[in-house]
Design a protein around this motif. Structure first.
Motif, short mmCIF file in Angstrom:
data_model
loop_
_atom_site.label_atom_id
_atom_site.label_comp_id
_atom_site.label_asym_id
_atom_site.label_seq_id
_atom_site.Cartn_x
_atom_site.Cartn_y
_atom_site.Cartn_z
N CYS A 1 -62.40 -45.67 -13.05
CA CYS A 1 -63.67 -46.37 -13.22
C CYS A 1 -64.21 -46.80 -11.85
CB CYS A 1 -63.45 -47.59 -14.11
SG CYS A 1 -64.90 -48.65 -14.25
N ALA B 1 -66.33 -49.15 -11.41
CA ALA B 1 -66.54 -50.60 -11.41
C ALA B 1 -65.23 -51.37 -11.20
CB ALA B 1 -67.19 -51.02 -12.73
N CYS B 2 -64.15 -50.94 -11.89
CA CYS B 2 -62.93 -51.75 -11.83
C CYS B 2 -61.70 -50.96 -11.44
CB CYS B 2 -62.70 -52.45 -13.17
SG CYS B 2 -62.06 -51.38 -14.46
N CYS C 1 -64.74 -46.51 -19.50
CA CYS C 1 -63.59 -47.21 -18.93
C CYS C 1 -62.82 -47.92 -20.03
CB CYS C 1 -64.06 -48.20 -17.87
SG CYS C 1 -62.70 -49.19 -17.21
N CYS D 1 -62.93 -52.09 -18.79
CA CYS D 1 -64.15 -52.91 -18.75
C CYS D 1 -65.29 -52.30 -19.56
CB CYS D 1 -64.59 -53.14 -17.30
SG CYS D 1 -65.38 -51.71 -16.53
N ALA E 1 -67.26 -49.88 -18.81
CA ALA E 1 -68.34 -49.26 -18.03
C ALA E 1 -68.43 -47.77 -18.35
CB ALA E 1 -68.10 -49.47 -16.53
#
Ligand SMILES: [Zn+2]
Length: 276
Positions: free
Chosen positions: A113, A115-116, A131, A134, A136
């Motif tokens: 991911c 984002a995380c 994801c 999270c 996303a």
């Protein structure tokens, strides 16, 4: 060859909006296996596209419809048989196969991911990834490149050899568009960086997907302000301007080798050759 300037033979609109829709599409689908390097399953040199059988896998990618029929790509670690390269395929199915290669490679290269950093899984039959931590969503990306057929004031064409290419192999100038840059600015920059050429003008000529792994080639015609060349000696090993007669003779004598017929590079070279 596919010219890529009309509507695509792949109808992407009916991508699945649910697992149920993806299952329904699978029942009537055609499937092509693609390996992690973009090799397409083949038999006797032609892509092997077969009716779906068995269960749909979570990794199967719904590409869209060709002539009303759903197509899936099935990513495989290794093909069970021979492979054909995307650029070697010259069939009416090239639009769907380009998408199959591009999406297979994107899924293969997109495990984490943005984002995380957690793991992602294919979602909506491969239209996106989700994801697990999270939630996303990640969507397939395309990297734009420019490719420029540069002519000098005498209408000679500039051909250059990249240092990593085999001897005698030449093409026109190309490169990736950098962050925050327009396509035209990339043409000006690449022309000056690679061969020391200042461009007086540019016009757009057309585009071509190049899923190796995920490029979009934007083709331009560029006019050089003069006939000077200064190759960078790093990325570009040599370069020269050719008249049409010189290029035809050099190809006949195999003292230069042009790019493959399926490429937009070759298309732009042929376009200049035929524009006497
Ligand atoms: Zn995440």
């Amino acid at each position: 060859m596919t010219t890529w300037n009309g509507p695509s033979g792949l109808d992407r609109l009916p991508a699945a909006r649910s697992e149920g829709e993806a299952d329904a599409a699978w029942r009537d689908a055609l499937v092509v296996e693609v390996d992690r390097d973009g090799g397409i399953a083949a038999r006797e040199g032609a892509p092997l596209v077969v009716p779906a059988s068995g269960k749909r896998l979570p990794t199967d990618i719904l590409l869209g419809r060709v002539a009303g029929r759903p197509w899936f790509a099935r990513p495989v670690a290794e093909l069970n048989g021979t492979a054909v390269g995307w650029r070697d395929v010259v069939t009416a199915d090239q639009d769907a196969l380009a998408a199959a290669v591009a999406l297979t490679r994107w899924h293969g290269l997109s495990p984490a991911c943005e984002a995380c950093g957690a793991a992602t899984v294919p979602d909506l039959a491969g239209a996106r990834r989700r994801c697990l931590a999270c939630g996303a969503l990640a969507f397939p990306r395309t990297d734009p490149c420019v490719i420029v057929a540069i002519t000098d004031p005498d209408d000679r064409l500039l051909l250059a050899r990249q240092a990593q290419w085999a001897q005698r192999r030449v093409s026109i100038i190309a490169g990736f568009i950098e962050a925050g840059e327009s396509a035209e600015q990339a043409c000006h920059r690449e022309a000056f960086e690679e061969v020391g050429v200042r461009l007086a003008g540019l016009s757009y000529a057309g585009s071509q997907p190049w899923p190796m792994p995920r490029s979009l080639m934007l083709g331009f015609l560029g006019r050089a302000v003069d006939s000077r060349i200064r190759v960078d000696g790093d990325e570009i090993a040599e370069g020269a301007y050719y008249t049409r007669e010189e290029l035809v003779a050099a190809v006949a004598a195999t003292s230069v080798v042009l790019p493959p017929h399926a490429s937009i590079a070759r298309g732009l070279i042929e376009r200049w050759l035929s524009a006497r």
